[in-house]
Design a protein around this motif. Structure first.
Motif, mmCIF file in Angstrom:
data_model
loop_
_atom_site.group_PDB
_atom_site.id
_atom_site.type_symbol
_atom_site.label_atom_id
_atom_site.label_comp_id
_atom_site.label_asym_id
_atom_site.label_seq_id
_atom_site.Cartn_x
_atom_site.Cartn_y
_atom_site.Cartn_z
ATOM 1 N N LEU A 15 -12.727 5.187 -4.703
ATOM 2 C CA LEU A 15 -12.134 4.361 -5.756
ATOM 3 C C LEU A 15 -12.235 4.957 -7.156
ATOM 4 O O LEU A 15 -11.635 4.436 -8.089
ATOM 5 C CB LEU A 15 -12.730 2.931 -5.778
ATOM 6 N N VAL A 16 -13.019 6.031 -7.351
ATOM 7 C CA VAL A 16 -13.082 6.686 -8.659
ATOM 8 C C VAL A 16 -12.933 8.192 -8.471
ATOM 9 O O VAL A 16 -13.070 8.717 -7.370
ATOM 10 C CB VAL A 16 -14.403 6.377 -9.409
ATOM 11 N N SER A 17 -12.683 8.893 -9.570
ATOM 12 C CA SER A 17 -12.489 10.339 -9.516
ATOM 13 C C SER A 17 -13.761 11.054 -9.078
ATOM 14 O O SER A 17 -14.874 10.677 -9.457
ATOM 15 C CB SER A 17 -12.070 10.853 -10.897
ATOM 16 N N SER A 18 -13.579 12.117 -8.294
ATOM 17 C CA SER A 18 -14.710 12.923 -7.833
ATOM 18 C C SER A 18 -14.938 14.141 -8.714
ATOM 19 O O SER A 18 -15.705 15.045 -8.351
ATOM 20 C CB SER A 18 -14.454 13.387 -6.386
ATOM 21 N N SER A 19 -14.316 14.205 -9.878
ATOM 22 C CA SER A 19 -14.308 15.423 -10.687
ATOM 23 C C SER A 19 -15.708 15.860 -11.098
ATOM 24 O O SER A 19 -16.011 17.060 -11.101
ATOM 25 C CB SER A 19 -13.440 15.230 -11.932
ATOM 26 N N VAL A 20 -16.586 14.911 -11.452
ATOM 27 C CA VAL A 20 -17.930 15.276 -11.882
ATOM 28 C C VAL A 20 -18.704 15.897 -10.726
ATOM 29 O O VAL A 20 -19.341 16.947 -10.872
ATOM 30 C CB VAL A 20 -18.674 14.050 -12.441
ATOM 31 N N ALA A 21 -18.664 15.257 -9.568
ATOM 32 C CA ALA A 21 -19.352 15.794 -8.395
ATOM 33 C C ALA A 21 -18.769 17.143 -8.006
ATOM 34 O O ALA A 21 -19.504 18.070 -7.637
ATOM 35 C CB ALA A 21 -19.253 14.806 -7.232
ATOM 36 N N ASP A 22 -17.452 17.275 -8.079
ATOM 37 C CA ASP A 22 -16.805 18.548 -7.741
ATOM 38 C C ASP A 22 -17.263 19.662 -8.671
ATOM 39 O O ASP A 22 -17.497 20.796 -8.231
ATOM 40 C CB ASP A 22 -15.282 18.401 -7.825
ATOM 41 N N THR A 23 -17.401 19.338 -9.961
ATOM 42 C CA THR A 23 -17.824 20.343 -10.942
ATOM 43 C C THR A 23 -19.221 20.857 -10.639
ATOM 44 O O THR A 23 -19.467 22.071 -10.648
ATOM 45 C CB THR A 23 -17.781 19.737 -12.359
ATOM 46 N N ILE A 24 -20.141 19.938 -10.351
ATOM 47 C CA ILE A 24 -21.516 20.346 -10.059
ATOM 48 C C ILE A 24 -21.577 21.101 -8.733
ATOM 49 O O ILE A 24 -22.272 22.113 -8.605
ATOM 50 C CB ILE A 24 -22.443 19.124 -10.049
ATOM 51 N N ALA A 25 -20.861 20.618 -7.742
ATOM 52 C CA ALA A 25 -20.851 21.292 -6.437
ATOM 53 C C ALA A 25 -20.355 22.727 -6.572
ATOM 54 O O ALA A 25 -20.929 23.660 -5.986
ATOM 55 C CB ALA A 25 -19.978 20.513 -5.457
ATOM 56 N N LYS A 26 -19.296 22.927 -7.350
ATOM 57 C CA LYS A 26 -18.758 24.275 -7.559
ATOM 58 C C LYS A 26 -19.771 25.151 -8.286
ATOM 59 O O LYS A 26 -19.941 26.337 -7.962
ATOM 60 C CB LYS A 26 -17.459 24.186 -8.351
ATOM 61 N N GLU A 27 -20.472 24.565 -9.267
ATOM 62 C CA GLU A 27 -21.449 25.318 -10.058
ATOM 63 C C GLU A 27 -22.583 25.855 -9.200
ATOM 64 O O GLU A 27 -23.069 26.971 -9.420
ATOM 65 C CB GLU A 27 -22.006 24.407 -11.159
ATOM 66 N N ALA A 29 -30.586 20.617 -8.693
ATOM 67 C CA ALA A 29 -29.925 20.968 -7.430
ATOM 68 C C ALA A 29 -30.281 22.386 -7.002
ATOM 69 O O ALA A 29 -30.545 22.650 -5.822
ATOM 70 C CB ALA A 29 -28.418 20.808 -7.573
ATOM 71 N N LYS A 30 -30.293 23.317 -7.966
ATOM 72 C CA LYS A 30 -30.643 24.691 -7.640
ATOM 73 C C LYS A 30 -32.101 24.812 -7.207
ATOM 74 O O LYS A 30 -32.428 25.487 -6.222
ATOM 75 C CB LYS A 30 -30.372 25.594 -8.838
ATOM 76 N N GLU A 31 -32.972 24.137 -7.947
ATOM 77 C CA GLU A 31 -34.408 24.204 -7.653
ATOM 78 C C GLU A 31 -34.723 23.644 -6.278
ATOM 79 O O GLU A 31 -35.584 24.162 -5.554
ATOM 80 C CB GLU A 31 -35.193 23.454 -8.726
ATOM 81 N N HIS A 32 -34.026 22.557 -5.907
ATOM 82 C CA HIS A 32 -34.306 21.896 -4.634
ATOM 83 C C HIS A 32 -33.333 22.298 -3.530
ATOM 84 O O HIS A 32 -33.332 21.697 -2.465
ATOM 85 C CB HIS A 32 -34.278 20.376 -4.828
ATOM 86 N N LYS A 33 -32.512 23.309 -3.827
ATOM 87 C CA LYS A 33 -31.578 23.845 -2.827
ATOM 88 C C LYS A 33 -30.691 22.756 -2.220
ATOM 89 O O LYS A 33 -30.507 22.670 -0.998
ATOM 90 C CB LYS A 33 -32.341 24.600 -1.737
ATOM 91 N N VAL A 34 -30.167 21.905 -3.087
ATOM 92 C CA VAL A 34 -29.261 20.838 -2.657
ATOM 93 C C VAL A 34 -27.920 21.450 -2.270
ATOM 94 O O VAL A 34 -27.363 22.268 -3.003
ATOM 95 C CB VAL A 34 -29.072 19.802 -3.782
ATOM 96 N N LYS A 35 -27.410 21.049 -1.123
ATOM 97 C CA LYS A 35 -26.153 21.616 -0.630
ATOM 98 C C LYS A 35 -25.017 20.608 -0.563
ATOM 99 O O LYS A 35 -23.896 20.953 -0.193
ATOM 100 C CB LYS A 35 -26.388 22.224 0.759
ATOM 101 N N THR A 36 -25.311 19.349 -0.904
ATOM 102 C CA THR A 36 -24.275 18.302 -0.898
ATOM 103 C C THR A 36 -24.410 17.455 -2.157
ATOM 104 O O THR A 36 -25.505 16.983 -2.475
ATOM 105 C CB THR A 36 -24.398 17.400 0.332
ATOM 106 N N ILE A 37 -23.306 17.266 -2.860
ATOM 107 C CA ILE A 37 -23.237 16.359 -4.005
ATOM 108 C C ILE A 37 -22.341 15.192 -3.594
ATOM 109 O O ILE A 37 -21.181 15.396 -3.221
ATOM 110 C CB ILE A 37 -22.661 17.042 -5.253
ATOM 111 N N PHE A 38 -22.873 13.987 -3.647
ATOM 112 C CA PHE A 38 -22.110 12.821 -3.198
ATOM 113 C C PHE A 38 -21.266 12.232 -4.322
ATOM 114 O O PHE A 38 -21.731 12.093 -5.455
ATOM 115 C CB PHE A 38 -23.050 11.736 -2.661
ATOM 116 N N PHE A 39 -20.039 11.891 -3.985
ATOM 117 C CA PHE A 39 -19.196 11.094 -4.856
ATOM 118 C C PHE A 39 -18.770 9.861 -4.082
ATOM 119 O O PHE A 39 -19.143 9.678 -2.920
ATOM 120 C CB PHE A 39 -17.994 11.898 -5.363
ATOM 121 N N GLU A 40 -18.004 8.991 -4.719
ATOM 122 C CA GLU A 40 -17.661 7.729 -4.078
ATOM 123 C C GLU A 40 -16.167 7.506 -4.032
ATOM 124 O O GLU A 40 -15.397 8.215 -4.693
ATOM 125 C CB GLU A 40 -18.312 6.568 -4.833
#
Length: 367
Positions: free
Chosen positions: A313-325, A300-311
């Motif tokens: 019906l399930v927890s978004s905690s993993v996506a939230d963790t990476i997005a915050k990082e 994500a850092k290398e490719h300058k990703v600015k959005t992490i998708f979650f879905e």
């Protein structure tokens, strides 16, 4: 139109005589076969009432309802808001399936419980339809290993990091053995056996599922075949329009890769020239390792990703963790495995949610 097939094995002589005196309503039913296209072939059912159809989960409900129109009672087995990978039928569900005329499911490993159902209804009049039959099904596990070195690469990396910690290694081996036991236990409920079942997220494959459903309904109620064809054509036209919108909306985006919490979008990515970078695997409950989380953060850092998708019906905690990082935002990319209360309150359907997905992708891929 209900046939109580779970009691057929113990019919008495008197019941048989009564059935003979009441005409041939049930005699017109037969066991199901499957043709080359994956649609069910069956003797026509009685015309006296609507088809009673059970379907597995939301996308199959949407496709079936649009083909059947008012000529069938269509009901999804998995309730709204329930993650379908974990669902298993209760005794009541099994009885309702047995009472139905048709069971329509996605297949490709999505419904881990379906083999149990098919075995229990073997030799009965229930018509069963695998909507994805005949489609080009992808091997999700192999694709993930090729792109992200899942499993073997992760384990080799972890072994290298912890080789000096023998106590931890022994503990991890115990955990891995426990996890293997859990995976074997859970395989029936939500393991896809390496297959990627998410074909409905590609509108062109959704069209093929609609065609298979149409053929099955026409075989079951040939007197309404033209109605089913008319309904299917109208819905296919909407899916073709949706496909064109995706082609137009995604052809000139600045980037072609997107990070998603659940590896559900392989068919969509392949159709429109994108690259899915999943944090975890096909099951939404699969927890990524620390090593793979680090790889995703690095990517994500290398490719300058600015959005992490979650879905949904399930927890978004993993996506939230990476997005915050990485200082990015988390956003929804919906696999449409079931409607949420919010979806229902907004009167959203498959087409509406797919258009929301398109807008989310366009936004993320043009940042």
């Amino acid at each position: 139109m209900k046939f109580r097939i779970h009691h057929l094995a113990i019919l008495s002589l008197s019941a048989l005589l009564i059935a003979a005196g009441c005409g041939n309503n049930n005699a017109s039913n037969s066991s199901t076969t499957t043709n080359a296209s994956g649609a069910a072939e069956a003797t026509a059912l009685p015309e006296s009432s609507k088809l009673n159809i059970k379907v597995s989960f939301y996308p199959i409900y949407e496709f079936t309802k649009n083909v059947a129109g008012d000529l069938a009672d269509v009901e999804a087995l998995i309730p709204a808001g329930i993650e379908p990978h974990d669902w298993e039928p209760t005794a009541q569900d099994m009885a309702e399936i047995s009472d139905a005329d048709m069971l329509i499911y996605n297949g490709a490993g999505m419904e881990g419980w379906v083999d149990q159902v098919l075995e229990s209804v073997s030799g009965t009049p229930l018509i069963t339809v695998e909507a994805s039959k005949g489609l080009d099904i992808m091997e999700g596990t192999e694709e993930e290993e090729a792109d992200h070195h899942h499993e073997e690469g992760e384990h080799a990396h972890e072994e290298g990091e912890h080789a000096h910690e023998e106590g931890e290694h022994a503990h991890e081996e115990g955990e891995h053995a426990h996890e293997e036991g859990e995976h074997a236990h859970e395989e029936h409920s939500h393991d896809h056996g390496g297959l990627d079942p998410h074909v409905w997220l590609n509108p062109t494959l959704a069209i093929q599922e609609v065609r298979n459903i149409e053929a099955a309904l026409a075989a079951a109620a040939p007197e309404h075949a033209e109605d089913f064809k008319t309904n299917a054509e109208a819905y296919v036209a909407k899916l073709e329009q949706l496909d064109q919108e995706f082609k137009d909306g995604l052809k000139d985006t600045k980037r072609k890769d997107f990070i998603t919490q659940h590896a559900a979008f392989g068919y969509l990515a392949k159709q429109y020239g994108l690259t899915q970078v999943p944090i975890a695997g096909l099951s939404p409950e699969q927890e990524p390792s620390a090593a793979n989380m680090s790889k995703i953060v690095e990517f994500a850092k290398e490719h300058k990703v600015k959005t992490i998708f979650f879905e949904t019906l399930v927890s978004s905690s993993v996506a939230d963790t990476i997005a915050k990082e990485i200082g990015a935002k988390a956003a929804v990319l919906n696999p449409i495995e079931g409607l949420t209360e919010e979806d229902r309150s907004q009167n959203l359907d498959y087409l509406g949610i797919m258009r929301q997905n398109l807008e989310a992708l366009k936004s993320a891929l043009n940042e």
